[in-house]
Design a protein around this motif. Structure first.
Motif, PDB file in Angstrom:
ATOM      1  N   THR A   8       0.760  -0.973  -0.097  1.00 11.37           N
ATOM      2  CA  THR A   8       0.010   0.047  -0.131  1.00 11.37           C
ATOM      3  C   THR A   8       0.674   1.266   0.065  1.00 11.37           C
ATOM      4  O   THR A   8       2.285   1.256   0.236  1.00 11.37           O
ATOM      5  CB  THR A   8      -1.092   0.034   1.139  1.00 11.37           C
ATOM      6  N   ASN A  11      -1.539   8.139  -1.328  1.00 11.04           N
ATOM      7  CA  ASN A  11      -1.928   8.788  -2.627  1.00 11.04           C
ATOM      8  C   ASN A  11      -2.224  10.227  -2.199  1.00 11.04           C
ATOM      9  O   ASN A  11      -2.347  10.550  -1.164  1.00 11.04           O
ATOM     10  CB  ASN A  11      -3.305   8.162  -3.039  1.00 11.04           C
ATOM     11  N   GLU A  17      -4.791  16.218  -6.611  1.00 12.54           N
ATOM     12  CA  GLU A  17      -4.897  15.461  -7.949  1.00 12.54           C
ATOM     13  C   GLU A  17      -5.674  16.300  -9.083  1.00 12.54           C
ATOM     14  O   GLU A  17      -5.369  16.407 -10.188  1.00 12.54           O
ATOM     15  CB  GLU A  17      -5.744  14.062  -7.669  1.00 12.54           C
ATOM     16  N   ARG A  42       1.532   9.109  -6.927  1.00 10.84           N
ATOM     17  CA  ARG A  42       0.523   8.817  -8.076  1.00 10.84           C
ATOM     18  C   ARG A  42       0.585   7.388  -8.615  1.00 10.84           C
ATOM     19  O   ARG A  42       1.485   6.672  -8.748  1.00 10.84           O
ATOM     20  CB  ARG A  42       0.840   9.936  -9.153  1.00 10.84           C
ATOM     21  N   LYS A  43      -0.629   6.929  -9.142  1.00  8.56           N
ATOM     22  CA  LYS A  43      -0.727   5.683  -9.560  1.00  8.56           C
ATOM     23  C   LYS A  43       0.090   5.376 -10.672  1.00  8.56           C
ATOM     24  O   LYS A  43       0.737   4.351 -10.954  1.00  8.56           O
ATOM     25  CB  LYS A  43      -2.115   5.517 -10.034  1.00  8.56           C
ATOM     26  N   GLU A  44      -0.040   6.359 -11.605  1.00 11.91           N
ATOM     27  CA  GLU A  44       0.697   6.183 -12.739  1.00 11.91           C
ATOM     28  C   GLU A  44       2.389   6.093 -12.777  1.00 11.91           C
ATOM     29  O   GLU A  44       2.901   5.370 -13.381  1.00 11.91           O
ATOM     30  CB  GLU A  44       0.511   7.437 -13.881  1.00 11.91           C
ATOM     31  N   VAL A  47       2.846   2.291 -11.559  1.00 12.14           N
ATOM     32  CA  VAL A  47       2.877   1.436 -12.544  1.00 12.14           C
ATOM     33  C   VAL A  47       3.948   1.507 -13.474  1.00 12.14           C
ATOM     34  O   VAL A  47       4.636   0.739 -14.043  1.00 12.14           O
ATOM     35  CB  VAL A  47       1.479   1.748 -13.357  1.00 12.14           C
ATOM     36  N   VAL A  57       1.018  -4.854 -13.078  1.00 16.82           N
ATOM     37  CA  VAL A  57      -0.053  -4.836 -12.178  1.00 16.82           C
ATOM     38  C   VAL A  57      -1.073  -5.866 -12.314  1.00 16.82           C
ATOM     39  O   VAL A  57      -1.490  -5.923 -13.405  1.00 16.82           O
ATOM     40  CB  VAL A  57      -0.634  -3.331 -12.210  1.00 16.82           C
ATOM     41  N   TYR A  60      -5.538  -3.708  -8.731  1.00 24.06           N
ATOM     42  CA  TYR A  60      -5.225  -2.298  -7.890  1.00 24.06           C
ATOM     43  C   TYR A  60      -6.375  -1.849  -7.355  1.00 24.06           C
ATOM     44  O   TYR A  60      -7.485  -2.174  -8.038  1.00 24.06           O
ATOM     45  CB  TYR A  60      -4.789  -1.406  -9.003  1.00 24.06           C
ATOM     46  N   PRO A  62      -8.142   1.611  -5.447  1.00 21.84           N
ATOM     47  CA  PRO A  62      -7.986   2.858  -4.448  1.00 21.84           C
ATOM     48  C   PRO A  62      -8.498   2.661  -3.102  1.00 21.84           C
ATOM     49  O   PRO A  62      -9.325   1.955  -2.862  1.00 21.84           O
ATOM     50  CB  PRO A  62      -8.726   3.741  -5.008  1.00 21.84           C
ATOM     51  N   HIS A  77      -3.666   3.499  -1.744  1.00 17.18           N
ATOM     52  CA  HIS A  77      -3.983   2.448  -3.048  1.00 17.18           C
ATOM     53  C   HIS A  77      -3.227   1.266  -2.347  1.00 17.18           C
ATOM     54  O   HIS A  77      -1.897   1.371  -1.730  1.00 17.18           O
ATOM     55  CB  HIS A  77      -3.695   3.023  -4.390  1.00 17.18           C
ATOM     56  N   PHE A  79      -1.505  -2.007  -4.414  1.00 22.33           N
ATOM     57  CA  PHE A  79      -0.959  -2.689  -5.571  1.00 22.33           C
ATOM     58  C   PHE A  79      -0.722  -4.138  -5.214  1.00 22.33           C
ATOM     59  O   PHE A  79      -0.005  -4.663  -4.249  1.00 22.33           O
ATOM     60  CB  PHE A  79       0.297  -1.963  -6.118  1.00 22.33           C
TER      61      PHE A  79
END
Length: 94
Positions: A8, A11, A17, A42-44, A47, A57, A60, A62, A77, A79
Motif C-alpha cells: 500500500t 496517494n 489530483e 501517484r498511481k501512474e 505503474v 499490475v 489495483y 484505490p 492505494h 497494488f
C-alpha cells in the motif's frame, strides 16, 4: 511464473489530483512529500516504475480513508504486482 509483490502507498489528496489534472506538468509529477513527512505516490508513477522493473499490475484498488491523520482520512492505494517470468522476457531484456 514470477513472484508477487503486494503493498500500500499513500496517494495525493483529491485537491492535489484535481490541480495536477489541470496542469501541463501532470504527466511528469510522480510523488509528493506531504506535510506529515510521508511520501504520496501517484498511481501512474508506480505503474511505470513497475513496468521498468518487469512487474505487471495484476490488481489495483484505490483506498479511501485507509488511515487517519489528525482526524482526517488519508487516500491511498493497494497494488499487487507480479514479476514477469524469464520465458516472457525478450532476449534483449535478459
Amino acid at each position: 511464473e514470477g513472484g508477487y509483490l503486494a503493498f500500500t502507498l499513500e496517494n495525493v489528496s483529491e485537491e492535489t489530483e484535481e490541480t495536477l489534472a489541470k496542469s501541463d506538468k501532470s504527466d511528469t509529477w510522480r510523488w509528493q512529500l506531504t506535510a506529515s513527512g510521508r511520501f504520496a505516490h501517484r498511481k501512474e508513477y508506480v505503474v511505470k516504475v513497475g513496468i521498468d522493473h518487469d512487474l505487471e499490475v495484476v490488481r489495483y484498488e484505490p483506498l479511501d480513508n485507509f488511515r487517519y491523520e489528525r482526524g482526517a482520512g488519508v487516500r491511498g492505494h493497494i497494488f499487487v504486482m507480479q514479476k514477469k517470468s524469464l520465458s516472457s522476457l525478450g532476449s534483449d531484456e535478459l
